[in-house]
Design an enzyme around this catalytic site. Structure first.
Site, mmCIF file in Angstrom:
data_model
loop_
_atom_site.group_PDB
_atom_site.id
_atom_site.type_symbol
_atom_site.label_atom_id
_atom_site.label_comp_id
_atom_site.label_asym_id
_atom_site.label_seq_id
_atom_site.Cartn_x
_atom_site.Cartn_y
_atom_site.Cartn_z
ATOM 1 N N ARG A 96 0.669 -1.297 0.165
ATOM 2 C CA ARG A 96 -0.077 -0.041 0.025
ATOM 3 C C ARG A 96 0.819 1.235 -0.075
ATOM 4 O O ARG A 96 2.170 1.374 0.449
ATOM 5 C CB ARG A 96 -1.036 -0.016 1.198
ATOM 6 C CG ARG A 96 -1.817 -1.023 1.115
ATOM 7 C CD ARG A 96 -2.806 -0.987 2.310
ATOM 8 N NE ARG A 96 -4.006 -2.045 2.373
ATOM 9 C CZ ARG A 96 -4.943 -2.047 3.346
ATOM 10 N NH1 ARG A 96 -4.916 -1.170 4.361
ATOM 11 N NH2 ARG A 96 -5.524 -2.902 3.190
ATOM 12 N N ARG A 103 4.234 8.182 -6.371
ATOM 13 C CA ARG A 103 3.678 7.296 -7.149
ATOM 14 C C ARG A 103 5.014 6.337 -7.820
ATOM 15 O O ARG A 103 4.707 4.979 -7.957
ATOM 16 C CB ARG A 103 2.673 7.557 -8.639
ATOM 17 C CG ARG A 103 2.015 6.845 -9.049
ATOM 18 C CD ARG A 103 1.120 7.479 -9.908
ATOM 19 N NE ARG A 103 0.155 6.481 -10.725
ATOM 20 C CZ ARG A 103 -0.517 6.855 -11.782
ATOM 21 N NH1 ARG A 103 -0.280 7.883 -12.313
ATOM 22 N NH2 ARG A 103 -1.185 5.597 -12.405
ATOM 23 N N ASN A 135 -3.144 -2.932 -7.744
ATOM 24 C CA ASN A 135 -2.922 -1.662 -8.224
ATOM 25 C C ASN A 135 -1.553 -1.092 -7.988
ATOM 26 O O ASN A 135 -0.874 -1.470 -6.947
ATOM 27 C CB ASN A 135 -3.941 -0.489 -7.588
ATOM 28 C CG ASN A 135 -5.436 -1.055 -8.313
ATOM 29 O OD1 ASN A 135 -5.443 -0.892 -9.386
ATOM 30 N ND2 ASN A 135 -6.374 -0.746 -7.186
ATOM 31 N N ASP A 163 -14.856 -0.258 -13.516
ATOM 32 C CA ASP A 163 -15.219 1.166 -13.841
ATOM 33 C C ASP A 163 -16.408 0.971 -14.651
ATOM 34 O O ASP A 163 -17.124 1.950 -14.726
ATOM 35 C CB ASP A 163 -13.896 1.916 -14.461
ATOM 36 C CG ASP A 163 -12.735 1.725 -13.709
ATOM 37 O OD1 ASP A 163 -12.370 2.609 -12.930
ATOM 38 O OD2 ASP A 163 -12.104 0.609 -13.419
ATOM 39 N N ARG A 166 -19.519 0.183 -12.948
ATOM 40 C CA ARG A 166 -20.004 1.454 -12.222
ATOM 41 C C ARG A 166 -20.432 2.448 -13.336
ATOM 42 O O ARG A 166 -21.577 2.938 -12.789
ATOM 43 C CB ARG A 166 -18.693 1.939 -11.473
ATOM 44 C CG ARG A 166 -18.279 1.163 -10.457
ATOM 45 C CD ARG A 166 -16.955 1.845 -9.776
ATOM 46 N NE ARG A 166 -16.429 1.217 -8.777
ATOM 47 C CZ ARG A 166 -15.274 0.778 -8.104
ATOM 48 N NH1 ARG A 166 -14.389 1.465 -8.990
ATOM 49 N NH2 ARG A 166 -15.017 0.242 -7.144
ATOM 50 N N HIS A 190 -6.884 2.650 -15.458
ATOM 51 C CA HIS A 190 -7.984 2.315 -14.399
ATOM 52 C C HIS A 190 -7.231 3.270 -13.219
ATOM 53 O O HIS A 190 -6.445 2.888 -12.184
ATOM 54 C CB HIS A 190 -7.712 0.921 -13.919
ATOM 55 C CG HIS A 190 -8.373 0.437 -12.356
ATOM 56 N ND1 HIS A 190 -9.598 0.714 -12.449
ATOM 57 C CD2 HIS A 190 -8.089 -0.002 -11.281
ATOM 58 C CE1 HIS A 190 -9.926 0.543 -11.185
ATOM 59 N NE2 HIS A 190 -8.892 -0.145 -10.320
ATOM 60 N N THR A 244 -12.153 -1.624 -0.545
ATOM 61 C CA THR A 244 -13.273 -2.134 -1.424
ATOM 62 C C THR A 244 -12.868 -3.755 -1.743
ATOM 63 O O THR A 244 -11.624 -4.167 -1.637
ATOM 64 C CB THR A 244 -13.091 -1.620 -2.970
ATOM 65 O OG1 THR A 244 -11.741 -1.901 -3.379
ATOM 66 C CG2 THR A 244 -13.086 -0.058 -2.594
#
Length: 332
Positions: A96, A103, A135, A163, A166, A190, A244
């Site tokens: 994480r 980044r 990710n 995505d 959604r 994404h 999530t």
């Protein structure tokens, strides 16, 4: 006459046992595992994670559902023993982002994690497919492809599949219709630079711009803010519950189903986009692809409006800058 032998967990399409490995026993990995098991897609599902006791507990918990769910759930060894012969390896593991971390720094740490995962998995299952969920998904899919040595068709990411769901759900809610009757795509990264393809959105075959009074007058103008809701959706869920997992788990289960049934369904997945829209590098982005038992059978170049194509190219450039950084390139 003897009754035909039906193998538990075999797919209707192949009638052969299927083996799935899930790397990462966190909330996303276990939601994906649960989705796969409830769909009866795997004869054997192997869970791998450096948190050995966590995996042992998950396997034990799943074993208690033996009269409700089919498929044997097992724990991988420390060096991925037991994953041999996997038809697909699903990667949900990763680190994480730390507070204030760039980044690029996060990417460098995740590359190190993938170097400990991808090569031993592929060594034990050289014919496997790799589905990247971790990710940043598109960049990690590229990293997995480089580390695996597999053809690009066999390494792909979940990308904007969720995505796009959604997107369709929000449009459906706004029109009070089922999202199954809404057709729309989110392409590109994404992430924050994802691109909504408004020009191809349709409801029951009716282009969004053509909706008349009684069906949503001027809806095309009023729903532009829906894309921001798509981008912010995960942040909102994380704010409320901390992470999530269920929606992405369901998405992964559906992807595996489409693969094992050799469906040739067209869905948005992260794949190598070299040659599309003037992209010259091996950057991975989500575009419509035909998914099959062999992986990505082909990619589709959607007709895009000028501003949509420009946004997609900008998304590609953003990822290219990270991938071409000296620290990343030298580590692969």
């Amino acid at each position: 006459n003897k009754l035909p032998l039906v193998m538990i967990g075999a797919t209707a399409a192949t009638s052969k046992p299927t083996k799935v490995t899930v790397v990462g026993a966190g909330a996303v990995g276990m939601a994906a595992a649960f989705s796969i098991l409830t769909k009866e897609l795997a004869s054997e599902l192997v869970i791998a994670d450096i948190m050995r006791e966590k995996v042992e507990g998950e396997v034990l918990d799943f074993s208690h559902s033996g009269t409700f769910l089919t498929g044997r759930v097992t724990q991988a060894g420390e060096n991925y023993e037991g994953t041999e012969g996997s038809d697909i390896c699903i990667i949900t593991a990763g680190v994480r982002q730390r507070a204030g971390e760039s980044r690029l720094s996060l990417l460098e740490r995740n590359v190190k994690v993938m170097k400990s995962i991808i090569p031993p998995l592929v060594a034990k299952s050289p014919d496997t497919l790799i589905l990247m969920v971790s990710n940043p998904c598109d960049i990690m899919t590229y990293v997995a492809w480089k580390l695996s040595g597999l053809p690009k068709e066999r390494v792909f990411g979940s990308g904007t599949y969720l995505d796009s769901s959604r997107f369709r759900v929000l449009i459906g809610e706004s029109l009070n219709v089922s999202p199954f009757s809404v057709h729309g795509w989110i392409v590109g990264e994404h992430g924050d630079s994802s691109v909504p393809v408004w020009s191809s959105v349709s409801v029951a075959g009716i282009p969004l711009d053509s909706l008349k009074e009684g069906e949503g007058e001027h809806f095309a103008d009023s729903c532009k803010g829906l894309h921001k809701k798509v981008v912010d959706a995960a942040y909102k869920v994380i704010e409320l519950k901390g992470y999530t997992n269920w929606a992405i788990g369901a998405a992964v289960g559906k992807i595996v189903e489409l693969i094992f049934k050799d469906s040739r369904r067209i869905i948005p997945l992260s794949t190598c986009c070299k040659g599309l829209y003037g992209i010259e590098s091996d950057v991975f982005l989500s575009v419509p692809v035909v998914i099959s038992r062999a992986g990505v059978a082909r990619s589709f170049k959607q007709p895009l409006k000028e501003e949509e194509e420009a946004a997609l190219k900008k998304s590609a450039s953003t990822l290219e800058e990270l991938l071409l950084s000296e620290s990343v390139v030298s580590s692969l």
